[in-house]
Scaffold this active site. Structure first.
Site, PDB file in Angstrom:
ATOM      1  N   CYS A  88       0.791  -1.233   0.000  1.00 12.66           N
ATOM      2  CA  CYS A  88       0.000   0.000   0.000  1.00 12.66           C
ATOM      3  C   CYS A  88       0.821   1.279   0.000  1.00 12.66           C
ATOM      4  O   CYS A  88       0.685   2.090  -0.908  1.00 12.66           O
ATOM      5  CB  CYS A  88      -0.942  -0.019   1.190  1.00 12.66           C
TER       6      CYS A  88
HETATM    7  C1  UGA Z   1      -0.970   0.770   5.446  1.00 16.77           C
HETATM    8  C2  UGA Z   1      -1.714   1.778   6.342  1.00 16.77           C
HETATM    9  O1  UGA Z   1      -1.091   1.806   7.636  1.00 16.77           O
HETATM   10  C3  UGA Z   1      -3.191   1.363   6.505  1.00 16.77           C
HETATM   11  O2  UGA Z   1      -3.875   2.364   7.238  1.00 16.77           O
HETATM   12  C4  UGA Z   1      -3.816   1.246   5.109  1.00 16.77           C
HETATM   13  O3  UGA Z   1      -5.164   0.814   5.186  1.00 16.77           O
HETATM   14  C5  UGA Z   1      -3.035   0.240   4.294  1.00 16.77           C
HETATM   15  O4  UGA Z   1      -1.653   0.660   4.185  1.00 16.77           O
HETATM   16  C6  UGA Z   1      -3.657   0.184   2.929  1.00 16.77           C
HETATM   17  O5  UGA Z   1      -3.605   1.197   2.215  1.00 16.77           O
HETATM   18  O6  UGA Z   1      -4.300  -0.818   2.587  1.00 16.77           O
HETATM   19  P1  UGA Z   1       0.019  -1.707   5.817  1.00 16.77           P
HETATM   20  O7  UGA Z   1       0.569  -1.565   4.431  1.00 16.77           O
HETATM   21  O8  UGA Z   1      -0.714  -2.938   6.186  1.00 16.77           O
HETATM   22  O9  UGA Z   1      -0.998  -0.484   6.122  1.00 16.77           O
HETATM   23  O10 UGA Z   1       1.235  -1.559   6.814  1.00 16.77           O
HETATM   24  P2  UGA Z   1       1.749  -0.484   7.879  1.00 16.77           P
HETATM   25  O11 UGA Z   1       1.483  -0.957   9.249  1.00 16.77           O
HETATM   26  O12 UGA Z   1       1.317   0.887   7.514  1.00 16.77           O
HETATM   27  O13 UGA Z   1       3.330  -0.599   7.638  1.00 16.77           O
HETATM   28  C7  UGA Z   1       3.889  -0.217   6.383  1.00 16.77           C
HETATM   29  C8  UGA Z   1       5.395  -0.304   6.440  1.00 16.77           C
HETATM   30  O14 UGA Z   1       5.935   0.715   7.286  1.00 16.77           O
HETATM   31  C9  UGA Z   1       5.947  -1.626   6.970  1.00 16.77           C
HETATM   32  O15 UGA Z   1       7.006  -2.047   6.134  1.00 16.77           O
HETATM   33  C10 UGA Z   1       6.441  -1.283   8.356  1.00 16.77           C
HETATM   34  O16 UGA Z   1       7.506  -2.096   8.785  1.00 16.77           O
HETATM   35  C11 UGA Z   1       6.904   0.159   8.162  1.00 16.77           C
HETATM   36  N1  UGA Z   1       6.897   0.949   9.401  1.00 16.77           N
HETATM   37  C12 UGA Z   1       5.741   1.165  10.078  1.00 16.77           C
HETATM   38  C13 UGA Z   1       8.087   1.489   9.870  1.00 16.77           C
HETATM   39  O17 UGA Z   1       9.167   1.318   9.256  1.00 16.77           O
HETATM   40  N2  UGA Z   1       8.062   2.232  11.010  1.00 16.77           N
HETATM   41  C14 UGA Z   1       6.942   2.468  11.701  1.00 16.77           C
HETATM   42  O18 UGA Z   1       6.992   3.176  12.735  1.00 16.77           O
HETATM   43  C15 UGA Z   1       5.739   1.919  11.229  1.00 16.77           C
END
Ligand code: UGA
Length: 434
Positions: A269
């Site tokens: 996403c």
């Molecule tokens: C993301 C959004 O958070 C959701 O709200 C949205 O619905 C979704 O995309 C979508 O568009 O369908 P997601 O892709 O499941 O959700 O994952 P996230 O939890 O956002 O993490 C994304 C990436 O960021 C991961 O690789 C994670 O490791 C990284 N991340 C996250 C960090 O490096 N640091 C952080 O503090 C948080």
């Protein structure tokens, strides 16, 4: 209510199972017969905590699968939860969504009462209005009769916590063209969730709803890239970026979440949506400078991680462990996982890669069939001359004496999950931003 959902991916399946659990009668339409059969047998086709239980409870009963679009005629509302991937230039590819919408329209041609179509997929502002309304009207021969409407209801659930995010959301966004029937029906679908949670309900226009989703993901991506930029500076000055982020997060205006610096953001996403938003902005001759920078910082983080390993070892012909392949913990999804550039970088350096993930190995094997996959973290660490921690799985936090099996205990942690104190004497520990 009777609800149909087109698409059995992470979003479609989760929404289907959760709405069935909320008391609705749900049918989930997908072209994949195996996925449909699994659903009817009460089995989940994807790894998502809590989803298997819901599907086991409702599958084949309150929640049915089918490949037949005709099923939507027996429902009051249809959610389109189809993928909107990126084309080569990053812009949005609407072909799957359009094909699904056309099939929905054709099925609606034989329905004689009002139907609501809801776009769950992430789409560029104007897509519902300019693309889907004419397409559905045309396919159903009903644009004059005006017996359908299209609403936008973007989804904010995260993989790995999809079920709890859907059932207990911060906000629910209803984007309509002002048609009261659409708004009423959306309220009916979400009634059980709205009643039982503190979710804010945002009623707005369709274009605004579509944009809210992009703005949300763009903000999150930029927030992580900002803390990674700060984190890289911290590393240069011998500062612990996590201490800094903890204090920053105490400011209400900043908030503590999404401030974990490290190897960066991946998944299906954030990368796709930031690219699509940049591409859409370009069509209007606007260059989104901050979003470009967010992407660039993210692309640099894996190379920064590899450079830390280079500082301590020449990895050519050496066995190097990669711990974690999923793009984040809690999922088997490897799309845009930071493990991909890490593995590519190691192979470019001539390293012998041995990778481990508790659930994502098979998905990564499809992408990198030529590397070794261990059955456990211990197996990956055995005789390795370095370990790169790429996904923040809890089980890596529990590792301690397993590091003694390394030939050379050099550990580069991209997610702040290893306690350096558990490493054997003489080991090297490098945190990416601390
Ligand atoms: C993301 C959004 O958070 C959701 O709200 C949205 O619905 C979704 O995309 C979508 O568009 O369908 P997601 O892709 O499941 O959700 O994952 P996230 O939890 O956002 O993490 C994304 C990436 O960021 C991961 O690789 C994670 O490791 C990284 N991340 C996250 C960090 O490096 N640091 C952080 O503090 C948080």
């Amino acid at each position: 209510m009777k609800v149909s959902i087109v698409g059995s991916g992470y979003v479609g399946t989760t929404v289907a199972a959760c709405l069935a659990d909320s008391g609705h009668e749900v049918v989930n339409i997908d072209v994949d017969e195996d996925v449909v059969e699994n659903l009817n047998d009460g089995l989940s086709s994807i790894h998502e905590p809590g989803l298997d239980k819901l599907i086991e409870k409702h599958g084949g009963d309150q929640l049915r699968g089918t490949t037949d679009y005709g099923a939507i005629r027996d429902t009051d509302v249809t959610f389109l939860a189809l993928p909107t991937p990126s084309t080569d230039d990053g812009s949005i590819d609407l072909s799957v969504l359009k094909a699904g919408a056309r099939s929905v329209g054709e099925a609606l041609a034989e329905k004689d009462n009002y139907h609501l179509v809801v776009v769950k997929s992430t789409v560029i502002p104007g897509t519902a209005e300019d693309v889907l309304v004419p397409l559905l009207g045309d396919a159903s021969n009903s644009i004059e009769r005006r017996d359908f409407s299209i609403a936008s209801n973007p989804e904010f659930l995260r993989e790995g916590s999809a079920v709890t995010d859907f059932l207990d959301p911060d906000k629910i966004v209803f984007g309509t063209d002002g048609d009261e029937r659409a708004l009423d029906r959306l309220h009916d679908v979400y009634h059980p969730i709205i009643e039982e949670t503190d979710a804010a309900v945002v009623e707005t226009g369709r274009r605004e709803a579509e944009m809210i989703k992009y703005a949300n993901n763009a903000f999150l991506a930029a927030k992580i890239s900002l803390i990674n930029d700060i984190g890289n500076i911290c590393k240069e000055f011998g500062v612990d970026a996590y201490d800094v982020a903890d204090a920053m997060g105490l400011d209400d205006r900043i908030g503590e979440r999404f401030l974990r610096s490290g190897v960066g953001w991946g998944g299906s996403c954030l990368p796709k949506d930031v690219a699509a938003l940049c591409a859409a902005a370009r069509t209007q001759d606007y260059e989104p400078a901050l979003l470009h920078a967010a992407v660039e910082i993210n692309e640099r983080q894996p190379e920064n991680m590899l450079a830390l390993l280079d500082d301590h070892a020449d990895v050519s012909d050496k066995r190097i462990a990669v711990l974690g392949l999923a793009f984040k913990p809690g999922t088997d999804d490897v799309r845009n996982s930071r493990a991909i550039p890490i593995i590519e970088g190691l192979r470019k350096r001539g390293a012998v890669v041995v990778a481990y993930d508790p659930v994502a190995t098979e998905n990564m094997r499809a992408q990198f069939p030529g590397i070794d996959y261990a059955k456990s973290a211990t197996g990956a660490l055995e005789n390795s001359h370095g370990a790169l921690v790429v996904t923040g799985w809890d089980e890596f936090t529990a590792l301690s004496h397993e590091f003694e099996r390394m030939a050379d205990p050099i550990v580069v942690d991209g997610r702040r999950v290893i306690n350096p104190k558990v490493l054997p004497d003489g080991a090297t520990y490098e945190g990416l931003t601390w």
